[in-house]
Design an enzyme around this catalytic site. Sequence first.
Site, mmCIF file in Angstrom:
data_model
loop_
_atom_site.group_PDB
_atom_site.id
_atom_site.type_symbol
_atom_site.label_atom_id
_atom_site.label_comp_id
_atom_site.label_asym_id
_atom_site.label_seq_id
_atom_site.Cartn_x
_atom_site.Cartn_y
_atom_site.Cartn_z
ATOM 1 N N CYS A 69 0.801 -1.231 0.000
ATOM 2 C CA CYS A 69 0.000 0.000 0.000
ATOM 3 C C CYS A 69 0.829 1.273 0.000
ATOM 4 C CB CYS A 69 -0.994 -0.002 1.152
ATOM 5 S SG CYS A 69 -0.288 0.197 2.803
ATOM 6 N N HIS A 108 -2.577 1.191 7.339
ATOM 7 C CA HIS A 108 -2.889 1.187 5.906
ATOM 8 C C HIS A 108 -2.950 2.606 5.360
ATOM 9 C CE1 HIS A 108 -4.385 0.123 2.041
ATOM 10 N NE2 HIS A 108 -5.490 0.827 2.219
ATOM 11 N N ASP A 125 -7.776 4.789 -3.173
ATOM 12 C CA ASP A 125 -6.911 3.787 -2.551
ATOM 13 C C ASP A 125 -6.611 2.701 -3.575
ATOM 14 O OD1 ASP A 125 -5.609 1.929 -1.000
ATOM 15 O OD2 ASP A 125 -7.282 1.557 0.366
#
Length: 270
Positions: A69, A108, A125
């Site tokens: 991520c 995250h 995202d």
Amino acid sequence: MTLDLDAYFARIGWTGEPRPTLEVLRSLHRAHLSGIPFENLDAVLGSAPSLALGDLEAKLVRSERGGYCYEHNTLFSAVLRQLGFPVTLLVARVVLGAAPGDIRPRTHMLMKVDVEGEPHPYLADVGFGATGALVEPIALVEDAELFDGPRHHRLVHVAHDGPLPMWEFQAEKGGAWEPQYAFTLEPFEAPDYEVINWHIATHPRSPFRQAVYAQRTRPGSHLLLAGLDLVETADDGTVEERTLKDGDEALRVLADDFGIRLPEGTRLPE
């Protein structure tokens, strides 16, 4: 650093007009998700991946690699800013798969993106990787729903003890809403992600240190490699699973099915 946007667009197969519009945000998000795989191979092989833009461009854009991520969303946020989008970086607590009462750290990375002329910002995202991940950005509005075919998402507020509203990002699975992660709109900066990235990549109990995780969203299906378990989830929910024989087969699958090629002589943990 200025990114080579032409190289990035070629990598993700995007051919639109690069302007800071909602249409561009949506199409770039979708193209990035399908164009660059999710993988944690640096951490599994013993190093923390660099978040420097030059290194991310070399790895995710110019090589047959992916990232997790922090790499995906650092790169994507830099692309958006270069196109003129205002971006605020955020951090979420992943709740997917957590046991009742289990409190996980906020690790995250995601982002809030403002679009000129739009009445509200958007949550973007491209680094979550899972079958519940966003295909396109979702309006950052309470109770917003998004059918980003074939997926269905929503954003809700949930109770918590902090001073800022807590948002929960959910995905619809089998007729029920499944929480994915929770976050506030507190801004985070690059040094924050350097700390989190180092922890996730090097802590001995981090799941990203323990086994290979690679994911790819493809037309019609989502592909996951977890250790030696290969799982393909079709858009209609059909799941096919098989266990690979060893690390050598995993390397072949990573190259052939995920588009991830590692240096000659690499050995994966089994």
